[in-house]
Scaffold this motif. Structure first.
Motif, PDB file in Angstrom:
ATOM      1  N   MET A 213       0.850  -1.207   0.000  1.00  0.00           N
ATOM      2  CA  MET A 213       0.000   0.000   0.000  1.00  0.00           C
ATOM      3  C   MET A 213       0.882   1.253   0.000  1.00  0.00           C
ATOM      4  O   MET A 213       1.807   1.347   0.788  1.00  0.00           O
ATOM      5  CB  MET A 213      -0.864  -0.022   1.262  1.00  0.00           C
ATOM      6  CG  MET A 213      -1.949   1.012   1.284  1.00  0.00           C
ATOM      7  SD  MET A 213      -3.437   0.533   0.429  1.00  0.00           S
ATOM      8  CE  MET A 213      -4.249  -0.509   1.606  1.00  0.00           C
ATOM      9  N   GLU A 214       0.626   2.164  -0.898  1.00  0.00           N
ATOM     10  CA  GLU A 214       1.375   3.421  -0.894  1.00  0.00           C
ATOM     11  C   GLU A 214       0.521   4.529  -1.487  1.00  0.00           C
ATOM     12  O   GLU A 214      -0.563   4.267  -2.007  1.00  0.00           O
ATOM     13  CB  GLU A 214       2.681   3.290  -1.673  1.00  0.00           C
ATOM     14  CG  GLU A 214       2.505   3.102  -3.164  1.00  0.00           C
ATOM     15  CD  GLU A 214       3.854   3.135  -3.902  1.00  0.00           C
ATOM     16  OE1 GLU A 214       3.862   3.551  -5.053  1.00  0.00           O
ATOM     17  OE2 GLU A 214       4.874   2.746  -3.307  1.00  0.00           O
ATOM     18  N   TYR A 215       1.012   5.751  -1.373  1.00  0.00           N
ATOM     19  CA  TYR A 215       0.285   6.900  -1.906  1.00  0.00           C
ATOM     20  C   TYR A 215       0.933   7.367  -3.207  1.00  0.00           C
ATOM     21  O   TYR A 215       2.141   7.279  -3.368  1.00  0.00           O
ATOM     22  CB  TYR A 215       0.324   8.053  -0.903  1.00  0.00           C
ATOM     23  CG  TYR A 215      -0.526   7.817   0.311  1.00  0.00           C
ATOM     24  CD1 TYR A 215      -1.819   8.313   0.369  1.00  0.00           C
ATOM     25  CD2 TYR A 215      -0.038   7.106   1.386  1.00  0.00           C
ATOM     26  CE1 TYR A 215      -2.598   8.094   1.479  1.00  0.00           C
ATOM     27  CE2 TYR A 215      -0.815   6.876   2.506  1.00  0.00           C
ATOM     28  CZ  TYR A 215      -2.100   7.383   2.555  1.00  0.00           C
ATOM     29  OH  TYR A 215      -2.880   7.162   3.649  1.00  0.00           O
ATOM     30  N   LEU A 216       0.086   7.876  -4.109  1.00  0.00           N
ATOM     31  CA  LEU A 216       0.600   8.417  -5.357  1.00  0.00           C
ATOM     32  C   LEU A 216       0.019   9.802  -5.605  1.00  0.00           C
ATOM     33  O   LEU A 216      -1.143  10.069  -5.285  1.00  0.00           O
ATOM     34  CB  LEU A 216       0.231   7.511  -6.535  1.00  0.00           C
ATOM     35  CG  LEU A 216       0.989   6.189  -6.669  1.00  0.00           C
ATOM     36  CD1 LEU A 216       0.492   5.430  -7.887  1.00  0.00           C
ATOM     37  CD2 LEU A 216       2.491   6.410  -6.770  1.00  0.00           C
ATOM     38  N   LEU A 217       0.841  10.685  -6.152  1.00  0.00           N
ATOM     39  CA  LEU A 217       0.404  12.029  -6.522  1.00  0.00           C
ATOM     40  C   LEU A 217       0.107  12.053  -8.025  1.00  0.00           C
ATOM     41  O   LEU A 217       0.976  11.740  -8.825  1.00  0.00           O
ATOM     42  CB  LEU A 217       1.509  13.041  -6.182  1.00  0.00           C
ATOM     43  CG  LEU A 217       1.223  14.500  -6.497  1.00  0.00           C
ATOM     44  CD1 LEU A 217       0.072  15.025  -5.650  1.00  0.00           C
ATOM     45  CD2 LEU A 217       2.459  15.347  -6.243  1.00  0.00           C
ATOM     46  N   HIS A 218      -1.130  12.387  -8.360  1.00  0.00           N
ATOM     47  CA  HIS A 218      -1.522  12.450  -9.755  1.00  0.00           C
ATOM     48  C   HIS A 218      -1.740  13.901 -10.165  1.00  0.00           C
ATOM     49  O   HIS A 218      -2.242  14.705  -9.380  1.00  0.00           O
ATOM     50  CB  HIS A 218      -2.827  11.695 -10.008  1.00  0.00           C
ATOM     51  CG  HIS A 218      -2.781  10.260  -9.608  1.00  0.00           C
ATOM     52  ND1 HIS A 218      -2.130   9.312 -10.358  1.00  0.00           N
ATOM     53  CD2 HIS A 218      -3.277   9.619  -8.536  1.00  0.00           C
ATOM     54  CE1 HIS A 218      -2.247   8.137  -9.757  1.00  0.00           C
ATOM     55  NE2 HIS A 218      -2.929   8.305  -8.648  1.00  0.00           N
ATOM     56  N   VAL A 219      -1.409  14.214 -11.399  1.00  0.00           N
ATOM     57  CA  VAL A 219      -1.597  15.556 -11.934  1.00  0.00           C
ATOM     58  C   VAL A 219      -2.542  15.467 -13.124  1.00  0.00           C
ATOM     59  O   VAL A 219      -2.262  14.772 -14.099  1.00  0.00           O
ATOM     60  CB  VAL A 219      -0.248  16.160 -12.371  1.00  0.00           C
ATOM     61  CG1 VAL A 219      -0.454  17.509 -13.043  1.00  0.00           C
ATOM     62  CG2 VAL A 219       0.681  16.301 -11.164  1.00  0.00           C
ATOM     63  N   LEU A 220      -3.683  16.143 -13.040  1.00  0.00           N
ATOM     64  CA  LEU A 220      -4.686  16.119 -14.113  1.00  0.00           C
ATOM     65  C   LEU A 220      -4.716  17.514 -14.741  1.00  0.00           C
ATOM     66  O   LEU A 220      -5.523  18.373 -14.376  1.00  0.00           O
ATOM     67  CB  LEU A 220      -6.054  15.738 -13.538  1.00  0.00           C
ATOM     68  CG  LEU A 220      -6.067  14.437 -12.716  1.00  0.00           C
ATOM     69  CD1 LEU A 220      -7.404  14.252 -12.018  1.00  0.00           C
ATOM     70  CD2 LEU A 220      -5.763  13.230 -13.602  1.00  0.00           C
ATOM     71  N   THR A 221      -3.810  17.737 -15.677  1.00  0.00           N
ATOM     72  CA  THR A 221      -3.639  19.091 -16.218  1.00  0.00           C
ATOM     73  C   THR A 221      -4.896  19.602 -16.928  1.00  0.00           C
ATOM     74  O   THR A 221      -5.124  20.805 -16.999  1.00  0.00           O
ATOM     75  CB  THR A 221      -2.452  19.153 -17.196  1.00  0.00           C
ATOM     76  OG1 THR A 221      -2.619  18.129 -18.180  1.00  0.00           O
ATOM     77  CG2 THR A 221      -1.140  18.955 -16.481  1.00  0.00           C
ATOM     78  N   GLU A 222      -5.707  18.694 -17.431  1.00  0.00           N
ATOM     79  CA  GLU A 222      -6.918  19.125 -18.144  1.00  0.00           C
ATOM     80  C   GLU A 222      -7.899  19.838 -17.214  1.00  0.00           C
ATOM     81  O   GLU A 222      -8.791  20.558 -17.664  1.00  0.00           O
ATOM     82  CB  GLU A 222      -7.592  17.944 -18.861  1.00  0.00           C
ATOM     83  CG  GLU A 222      -8.194  16.877 -17.964  1.00  0.00           C
ATOM     84  CD  GLU A 222      -7.185  15.842 -17.474  1.00  0.00           C
ATOM     85  OE1 GLU A 222      -5.975  16.052 -17.644  1.00  0.00           O
ATOM     86  OE2 GLU A 222      -7.638  14.828 -16.912  1.00  0.00           O
ATOM     87  N   LYS A 223      -7.749  19.637 -15.906  1.00  0.00           N
ATOM     88  CA  LYS A 223      -8.645  20.295 -14.945  1.00  0.00           C
ATOM     89  C   LYS A 223      -8.087  21.623 -14.436  1.00  0.00           C
ATOM     90  O   LYS A 223      -8.787  22.364 -13.737  1.00  0.00           O
ATOM     91  CB  LYS A 223      -8.893  19.368 -13.754  1.00  0.00           C
ATOM     92  CG  LYS A 223      -9.690  18.133 -14.105  1.00  0.00           C
ATOM     93  CD  LYS A 223     -10.100  17.406 -12.837  1.00  0.00           C
ATOM     94  CE  LYS A 223     -11.040  16.235 -13.160  1.00  0.00           C
ATOM     95  NZ  LYS A 223     -11.501  15.552 -11.953  1.00  0.00           N
ATOM     96  N   CYS A 224      -6.855  21.915 -14.738  1.00  0.00           N
ATOM     97  CA  CYS A 224      -6.205  23.117 -14.214  1.00  0.00           C
ATOM     98  C   CYS A 224      -6.757  24.372 -14.887  1.00  0.00           C
ATOM     99  O   CYS A 224      -6.867  24.446 -16.105  1.00  0.00           O
ATOM    100  CB  CYS A 224      -4.698  23.023 -14.448  1.00  0.00           C
ATOM    101  SG  CYS A 224      -3.796  24.468 -13.885  1.00  0.00           S
ATOM    102  N   THR A 225      -7.082  25.376 -14.056  1.00  0.00           N
ATOM    103  CA  THR A 225      -7.594  26.654 -14.573  1.00  0.00           C
ATOM    104  C   THR A 225      -6.550  27.762 -14.479  1.00  0.00           C
ATOM    105  O   THR A 225      -6.837  28.911 -14.780  1.00  0.00           O
ATOM    106  CB  THR A 225      -8.838  27.084 -13.783  1.00  0.00           C
ATOM    107  OG1 THR A 225      -8.459  27.280 -12.414  1.00  0.00           O
ATOM    108  CG2 THR A 225      -9.948  26.055 -13.878  1.00  0.00           C
ATOM    109  N   GLY A 226      -5.349  27.412 -14.002  1.00  0.00           N
ATOM    110  CA  GLY A 226      -4.293  28.412 -13.903  1.00  0.00           C
ATOM    111  C   GLY A 226      -4.492  29.426 -12.790  1.00  0.00           C
ATOM    112  O   GLY A 226      -3.915  30.515 -12.822  1.00  0.00           O
ATOM    113  N   CYS A 227      -5.256  29.078 -11.769  1.00  0.00           N
ATOM    114  CA  CYS A 227      -5.563  30.046 -10.697  1.00  0.00           C
ATOM    115  C   CYS A 227      -4.373  30.297  -9.777  1.00  0.00           C
ATOM    116  O   CYS A 227      -4.337  31.287  -9.052  1.00  0.00           O
ATOM    117  CB  CYS A 227      -6.753  29.569  -9.871  1.00  0.00           C
ATOM    118  SG  CYS A 227      -6.393  28.136  -8.827  1.00  0.00           S
TER     119      CYS A 227
END
Ligand code: SF4
Ligand code: SF4
Length: 149
Positions: free
Chosen positions: A1-15
């Motif tokens: 069991m471990e944790y992962l950091l995911h990046v979903l750039t399509e959701k980014c609004t640049g705020c």
């Protein structure tokens, strides 16, 4: 069991809420994509396992913490940029002040993830160990590709 950091750039609004929440200067960067209007790339460490930056650092400045975070010891770092050369995510780089910068995962509770209301950053527990770098080239291959070895 471990944790992962995911990046979903399509959701980014640049705020830039994540950038403001990060306690490390340039620990996360949100970069406008020049060819796509209203789209951003997010440069943040994925805490790879195994981590090419840890493998390539000859000075022991990068290591894996007990919580799985890949962390940088500034006192051992010589700013040689070998880690920058092998990182596939642009997540460790030389700041204008000559110091290397990267995310340290905020002791396992990343503030950028909490700050992002768009869900562009996800830090989740996964059932079985997954190796993000499994399909990626080796450190030696990356260095050779970039003409550094
Ligand atoms: S190679 Fe890049 S993304 Fe992977 S652990 Fe190192 S700095 Fe983070
Ligand atoms: S907080 Fe989320 S939406 Fe805002 S810039 Fe950061 S990643 Fe993008």
């Amino acid at each position: 069991m471990e944790y992962l950091l995911h990046v979903l750039t399509e959701k980014c609004t640049g705020c830039m809420d994540c950038v403001e929440a990060c306690p490390i200067e340039d620990g996360i960067r949100v970069i406008p994509l020049p060819t796509l209007p209203e789209r951003w790339d997010i440069a943040i460490c994925r805490h790879c396992n195994p981590a090419p930056c840890v493998e390539v650092c000859e000075f022991g400045a990068l290591s894996v913490s007990e919580n799985g975070a890949v962390t940088l010891n500034q006192s051992l770092c010589t700013s040689c940029k070998a880690c920058t050369a092998v990182c596939p995510f642009g997540a460790v780089f030389l700041r204008p002040d000559g110091m290397m910068a990267k995310c340290d995962l905020c002791s396992g509770s990343p503030r950028c993830v909490a700050a992002c209301e768009e869900g562009a950053l996800v830090y989740e527990r996964v059932e079985r160990k997954r190796f993000l770098m499994r399909e990626k080239p080796s450190v030696v291959e990356l260095l050779e590709f970039k003409g550094l070895r």
